[in-house]
Design an enzyme around this catalytic site. Structure first.
Site, PDB file in Angstrom:
ATOM      1  N   GLU A 120       0.551  -1.306   0.029  1.00  0.00           N
ATOM      2  CA  GLU A 120       0.182   0.035   0.012  1.00  0.00           C
ATOM      3  C   GLU A 120       0.754   1.393   0.097  1.00  0.00           C
ATOM      4  OE1 GLU A 120      -4.131  -1.165   1.788  1.00  0.00           O
ATOM      5  OE2 GLU A 120      -2.739  -0.890   3.481  1.00  0.00           O
ATOM      6  N   CYS A 133       3.443   8.576   1.295  1.00  0.00           N
ATOM      7  CA  CYS A 133       3.943   7.777   1.922  1.00  0.00           C
ATOM      8  C   CYS A 133       4.311   6.347   1.342  1.00  0.00           C
ATOM      9  CB  CYS A 133       2.889   7.583   3.274  1.00  0.00           C
ATOM     10  SG  CYS A 133       3.379   6.137   4.668  1.00  0.00           S
ATOM     11  N   CYS A 140       6.570  -7.018   7.266  1.00  0.00           N
ATOM     12  CA  CYS A 140       7.511  -6.529   8.205  1.00  0.00           C
ATOM     13  C   CYS A 140       8.332  -7.613   9.251  1.00  0.00           C
ATOM     14  CB  CYS A 140       7.167  -5.343   9.305  1.00  0.00           C
ATOM     15  SG  CYS A 140       8.508  -4.509   9.852  1.00  0.00           S
ATOM     16  N   CYS A 144       6.021  -4.640  16.068  1.00  0.00           N
ATOM     17  CA  CYS A 144       5.853  -3.420  17.093  1.00  0.00           C
ATOM     18  C   CYS A 144       4.414  -4.055  17.033  1.00  0.00           C
ATOM     19  CB  CYS A 144       6.064  -2.255  16.630  1.00  0.00           C
ATOM     20  SG  CYS A 144       7.705  -2.079  15.879  1.00  0.00           S
ATOM     21  N   CYS A 147       1.114  -2.098  15.714  1.00  0.00           N
ATOM     22  CA  CYS A 147       1.186  -1.455  14.334  1.00  0.00           C
ATOM     23  C   CYS A 147       0.557  -2.831  13.605  1.00  0.00           C
ATOM     24  CB  CYS A 147       2.565  -1.577  13.962  1.00  0.00           C
ATOM     25  SG  CYS A 147       2.893  -1.415  12.350  1.00  0.00           S
ATOM     26  N   CYS A 388      -1.418   6.131   9.747  1.00  0.00           N
ATOM     27  CA  CYS A 388      -0.117   5.596  10.160  1.00  0.00           C
ATOM     28  C   CYS A 388      -0.413   4.179  10.837  1.00  0.00           C
ATOM     29  CB  CYS A 388       0.388   6.410  11.339  1.00  0.00           C
ATOM     30  SG  CYS A 388       0.868   8.041  10.668  1.00  0.00           S
TER      31      CYS A 388
HETATM   32  N1  SAH Z   1       8.965   0.763  10.026  1.00  0.00           N
HETATM   33  C1  SAH Z   1       9.327   2.084  10.036  1.00  0.00           C
HETATM   34  C2  SAH Z   1       8.418   2.905   9.148  1.00  0.00           C
HETATM   35  C3  SAH Z   1       6.708   2.848   9.357  1.00  0.00           C
HETATM   36  S1  SAH Z   1       6.668   4.522   9.663  1.00  0.00           S
HETATM   37  C4  SAH Z   1       9.174   2.613  11.526  1.00  0.00           C
HETATM   38  O1  SAH Z   1       8.567   1.820  12.356  1.00  0.00           O
HETATM   39  O2  SAH Z   1       9.393   3.796  11.872  1.00  0.00           O
HETATM   40  C5  SAH Z   1       4.977   4.290  10.335  1.00  0.00           C
HETATM   41  C6  SAH Z   1       4.767   5.120  11.484  1.00  0.00           C
HETATM   42  O3  SAH Z   1       3.618   5.039  12.189  1.00  0.00           O
HETATM   43  C7  SAH Z   1       5.975   4.737  12.576  1.00  0.00           C
HETATM   44  O4  SAH Z   1       6.308   5.458  13.473  1.00  0.00           O
HETATM   45  C8  SAH Z   1       4.985   3.760  13.576  1.00  0.00           C
HETATM   46  O5  SAH Z   1       5.450   3.573  14.766  1.00  0.00           O
HETATM   47  C9  SAH Z   1       3.870   4.481  13.442  1.00  0.00           C
HETATM   48  N2  SAH Z   1       2.466   3.269  13.816  1.00  0.00           N
HETATM   49  C10 SAH Z   1       2.640   2.254  13.422  1.00  0.00           C
HETATM   50  N3  SAH Z   1       1.373   1.609  14.078  1.00  0.00           N
HETATM   51  C11 SAH Z   1       0.613   2.690  14.348  1.00  0.00           C
HETATM   52  C12 SAH Z   1      -0.778   3.008  14.791  1.00  0.00           C
HETATM   53  N4  SAH Z   1      -1.573   1.810  14.887  1.00  0.00           N
HETATM   54  N5  SAH Z   1      -1.098   4.137  15.270  1.00  0.00           N
HETATM   55  C13 SAH Z   1      -0.537   5.355  14.801  1.00  0.00           C
HETATM   56  N6  SAH Z   1       0.970   5.191  14.490  1.00  0.00           N
HETATM   57  C14 SAH Z   1       1.404   3.948  14.090  1.00  0.00           C
HETATM   58 FE1  SF4 Z   2       7.572  -2.885  11.193  1.00  0.00          FE
HETATM   59 FE2  SF4 Z   2       5.299  -1.279  12.037  1.00  0.00          FE
HETATM   60 FE3  SF4 Z   2       7.134  -1.570  13.525  1.00  0.00          FE
HETATM   61 FE4  SF4 Z   2       7.643  -0.047  11.679  1.00  0.00          FE
HETATM   62  S1  SF4 Z   2       6.088   0.240  13.355  1.00  0.00           S
HETATM   63  S2  SF4 Z   2       9.065  -1.549  12.278  1.00  0.00           S
HETATM   64  S3  SF4 Z   2       6.358  -1.077  10.243  1.00  0.00           S
HETATM   65  S4  SF4 Z   2       6.018  -3.238  12.765  1.00  0.00           S
END
Ligand code: SAH
Ligand code: SF4
Length: 408
Positions: A120, A133, A140, A144, A147, A388
């Protein structure tokens, strides 16, 4: 209220025959060598490589036959040997707030028998800018816990061409190429025009953030190559100050990112104590806060004009107390920083809740009073699941046995 328009169309559903290599994503010297491989001498190959870059990245051409400054016979040879591949659009959705989300499908040019993969990509129009974006991986490896992408196993890294392909396809859909005609979407979305590239032109996409699916620093070489082409004046020509790479904290690749790519850095911080960060962002067990913060202090090119963005997702009763805010300020002391507070975006099956707006305000006040800009990121495109942390695709990882069977 939210509505989503799902165009669900298949612009490039029939893919051309395979076996031809894509020229998208090659650095100029690689492209030159590739052209020498089909019979050009070095001088001509160099010249043709520059022309091809111009057609691909500046004019957005996907058909060799439109390259009018290249002889017809050689255009045919190029078309027989190479592709200027773009992803297929599986779906294009438009949020009530103007955010667009595409589901892009890529086939593996080297191995067309493997099932295609999907990622996406999201476009977020604002008053003074338009941000794309971009995804770096299908799924991944990290998990996390807040996420959605983290619930999809890594299928594979995207190539440099596939990372650029997302930008090129989005530019095409937004009418961003010279002479490009904006597709007719019923006038639902006015395409904003900010001032983006070095040419002083006005573009729909003025900024790129590597904040889609995947961890960009676990696909460093391809991300680097794509971003060098995106920021090259002869390439997509976006300023490096308008490209931001977000990482969950892959410490060994932070310094090279600044030195070799030179783009803006964002860190997914989310917690200020190792114990909590170990749980929310499990890569913290490998690279704990002390190492991460040191790598930020040492980030090449860091200055008040080029600050690091720290992303902090607001999770109710988990990381949103006054004490957390004060500790955040203490942790970042002395680092030129912006703190981006992100209201948690929910997804099916999550156990987290978003902090209340009054809690987020209070948290932001503490951070603000300490002298940090701390904008709260307005959730965009939630109705189409484009905000995000909400991105994910259905692509599943094949077992080794399945893959071997297909490639046999
Ligand atoms: N993997 C990289 C790039 C993804 S950026 C990273 O983790 O930085 C996407 C951003 O959205 C990251 O800061 C991530 O932590 C945040 N994110 C992930 N899940 C989210 C959620 N459910 N609500 C808000 N932000 C979230
Ligand atoms: Fe991967 Fe989501 Fe963690 Fe970013 S925030 S490193 S996309 S699991």
């Amino acid at each position: 209220m939210s509505i989503a328009l799902d165009l669900d169309y298949h612009a490039h559903a029939e893919r051309p025959k395979s076996g031809r290599a894509s020229l998208v994503g090659l650095m100029k010297p690689e492209l030159r060598d590739t052209l020498m491989g089909v019979g050009l001498d070095e001088r001509e190959a160099k010249m043709r490589a520059s022309q091809l870059w111009n057609w691909i990245y500046h004019n957005g051409v996907t058909d060799f036959d439109r390259m009018t400054n290249i002889q017809k016979g050689f255009r045919q040879k190029l078309a027989d040997t190479f592709l200027l591949d773009r992803p297929e659009i599986v779906t294009e959705q438009i949020s009530i707030d103007g955010t667009r989300k595409w589901l892009f499908r890529f086939r593996d040019p080297k191995n067309p028998l493997l099932p295609p993969v999907e990622v996406e990509t999201v476009y977020i129009p604002e008053e003074d800018r338009g941000t794309l974006c971009v995804s770096s991986q299908v799924g991944c490896t990290l998990t996390c816990t807040f996420c959605h992408t983290g619930t999809q196993k890594l299928v594979r890294n995207l190539t440099a061409g596939e990372i650029l392909g997302q930008i090129l396809m989005a530019r095409e859909r937004l009418g961003d190429f010279p002479g490009g005609v904006r597709p007719n979407d019923g006038g639902l979305v006015p395409a904003p025009r900010g001032s983006g590239g070095s040419e002083g032109d006005s573009r729909a996409i003025t900024n790129v953030v590597m904040m889609g699916m995947g961890e960009p620093l676990y696909n460093y070489d391809n991300v680097k190559q794509a971003l060098l082409i995106a920021s090259d004046e002869a390439g997509i020509s976006l300023s490096k100050r308008r490209i931001t790479l977000s990482t969950s904290g892959v410490v060994p690749f932070i310094e090279p990112t600044g030195r070799e790519i030179g783009v803006m850095l964002a860190i997914s911080l989310h917690a200020v104590r190792d114990e909590l960060r170990d749980m929310l962002v499990p890569i913290n067990k490998k690279y704990p806060l002390k190492e991460l913060i040191q790598a930020c202090r040492d980030y090449p090119g860091l200055s008040n004009a080029r600050r690091i963005t720290f992303e902090y997702v607001m999770l109710k009763d988990i990381n949103d107390s006054d004490a957390d805010a004060r500790e955040l300020v203490r942790l970042l002391a002395g680092i030129p920083a912006k703190i981006n507070l992100i209201p948690f975006n929910p997804w099916p099956g999550t156990n987290y809740d978003c902090s209340s707006s009054s809690r987020i305000e209070r948290f932001a006040d503490i951070v603000n009073n300490a002298g940090y800009a701390s904008p709260v990121r307005t959730p965009r495109g939630r109705d189409i699941f484009a905000a995000c942390g909400q991105l994910k695709s259905e692509t599943e990882r094949l077992t080794k046995k399945e893959r071997d069977a297909l490639t046999a």
